[in-house]
Design a protein around this motif. Structure first.
Motif, mmCIF file in Angstrom:
data_model
loop_
_atom_site.group_PDB
_atom_site.id
_atom_site.type_symbol
_atom_site.label_atom_id
_atom_site.label_comp_id
_atom_site.label_asym_id
_atom_site.label_seq_id
_atom_site.Cartn_x
_atom_site.Cartn_y
_atom_site.Cartn_z
ATOM 1 N N ASN A 20 1.069 45.441 25.633
ATOM 2 C CA ASN A 20 1.069 44.114 26.225
ATOM 3 C C ASN A 20 2.097 44.033 27.345
ATOM 4 N N THR A 21 1.696 43.487 28.464
ATOM 5 C CA THR A 21 2.583 43.413 29.631
ATOM 6 C C THR A 21 2.999 41.986 29.972
ATOM 7 N N THR A 22 2.844 41.078 29.021
ATOM 8 C CA THR A 22 3.195 39.679 29.257
ATOM 9 C C THR A 22 4.650 39.541 29.710
ATOM 10 N N LYS A 23 4.859 38.768 30.760
ATOM 11 C CA LYS A 23 6.203 38.495 31.252
ATOM 12 C C LYS A 23 6.713 37.181 30.670
ATOM 13 N N LEU A 24 8.017 37.098 30.528
ATOM 14 C CA LEU A 24 8.618 35.940 29.870
ATOM 15 C C LEU A 24 9.668 35.260 30.751
ATOM 16 N N HIS A 25 9.502 35.353 32.054
ATOM 17 C CA HIS A 25 10.442 34.682 32.948
ATOM 18 C C HIS A 25 10.407 33.168 32.699
ATOM 19 N N GLY A 26 11.574 32.582 32.620
ATOM 20 C CA GLY A 26 11.661 31.146 32.366
ATOM 21 C C GLY A 26 11.677 30.785 30.899
ATOM 22 N N LYS A 27 11.529 31.791 30.009
ATOM 23 C CA LYS A 27 11.527 31.566 28.571
ATOM 24 C C LYS A 27 12.904 31.896 27.989
ATOM 25 N N THR A 28 13.274 31.177 26.944
ATOM 26 C CA THR A 28 14.550 31.420 26.264
ATOM 27 C C THR A 28 14.283 31.849 24.829
ATOM 28 N N VAL A 29 14.993 32.897 24.417
ATOM 29 C CA VAL A 29 14.779 33.501 23.107
ATOM 30 C C VAL A 29 16.113 33.621 22.378
ATOM 31 N N ILE A 30 16.111 33.361 21.079
ATOM 32 C CA ILE A 30 17.254 33.650 20.214
ATOM 33 C C ILE A 30 16.858 34.788 19.292
ATOM 34 N N VAL A 31 17.722 35.807 19.191
ATOM 35 C CA VAL A 31 17.532 36.888 18.221
ATOM 36 C C VAL A 31 18.776 36.943 17.351
ATOM 37 N N THR A 32 18.654 36.609 16.071
ATOM 38 C CA THR A 32 19.805 36.730 15.180
ATOM 39 C C THR A 32 19.986 38.204 14.816
ATOM 40 N N GLY A 33 21.245 38.623 14.741
ATOM 41 C CA GLY A 33 21.514 40.029 14.459
ATOM 42 C C GLY A 33 21.001 40.935 15.559
#
Length: 255
Positions: free
Chosen positions: A16-29
């Protein structure tokens, strides 16, 4: 929804080549293991990635690696100690004050050790389930505002071996007792069943919204914690899922 990633001799790669510009992500650990690899992939796709970690030094070292390998400088650290409900609330408050959106919450952090937290909960129960439960609910409105968005809970096939003993939880603030290797594995399995039941109940409560949620079994991965899988029947028990939600609300101080 239950997903699985399988480790094979010929390891399949996500195409998958989906881009995530403008998106905010939280990753715990997100400073090590599965979390760090996940954060790196999301950063490569252009997302703003927040590593929610307890150890600032290790998190900042991971951030340097991720920024260098991804070419994305929108990778930042925010302090989160899942063994402290006060820390969870402080993280959520800071995030909501400083970040205008949240598109993806990945509840990845987990431990495999006995002990008690500052709130007198079992360490495994608090870090692997209760802290993530509270974090998710505190951020849920922001997820809805930013939709379509999603919550991903990293569980494990170990949930097959888990049970939810509400009497033990009421008496000991823990899913079981004991410190031997086998007993700690049981505690871990109980907490992973909590992850799946939480996802199951959350999905029901989010029907009709623009937030979806998933739990996954990452497969046999060599991390510091030492093919598609169907959930076992006890992971789809409506009554137990609902009761775990209600108990978790009470224990985390939401009600």
């Amino acid at each position: 929804m239950w997903l699985s990633l399988t480790r094979r001799k010929i390891r399949p790669r996500c195409k998958n080549t989906t881009k995530l510009h403008g998106k905010t992500v939280i990753v715990t650990g997100g400073n090590t293991g599965i979390g760090k690899t996940t954060a790196l992939d999301l950063a490569r796709r252009g997302a703003r990635v927040i590593l929610a970690c307890r150890d600032q030094q290790r998190a900042e070292a991971a951030i340097r690696d991720i920024r260098r390998e991804s070419g994305n400088n929108e990778v930042v650290y925010m302090h989160l100690d899942l063994a402290s409900l006060k820390s969870v609330r402080s993280f959520a408050e800071t995030f909501l004050q400083t970040e205008p959106r949240l598109d993806l919450l990945i509840n990845n952090a987990g431990i495999f050790m006995s002990g008690k937290t500052e709130d007198s909960f079992g360490m495994i129960f608090d870090v692997n389930h209760l802290g993530h439960f509270l974090l998710t609910l505190l951020l849920l409105e922001r997820l809805k505002e930013s939709g379509p968005s999603r919550v991903v809970n990293v569980a494990s096939k170990a949930h097959y071996f888990g049970t939810i003993d509400f009497n033990c939880l009421s008496t000991h603030n823990e899913l079981g007792v004991g410190t031997s290797g086998f007993e700690v594995f049981k505690l871990y399995s109980h907490s992973k069943l909590c992850n799946v039941l939480f996802t199951y109940e959350l999905a029901k409560r989010l029907q009709g919204t623009n937030v979806t949620c998933y739990s996954l079994h990452p497969g046999a991965v060599k991390t510091e914690i030492a093919s598609l899988q169907e959930m076992c029947a006890k992971a789809k028990d409506d009554a137990v899922a609902r009761k775990l939600w209600e108990v978790s609300e009470r224990l985390s101080g939401l009600v």
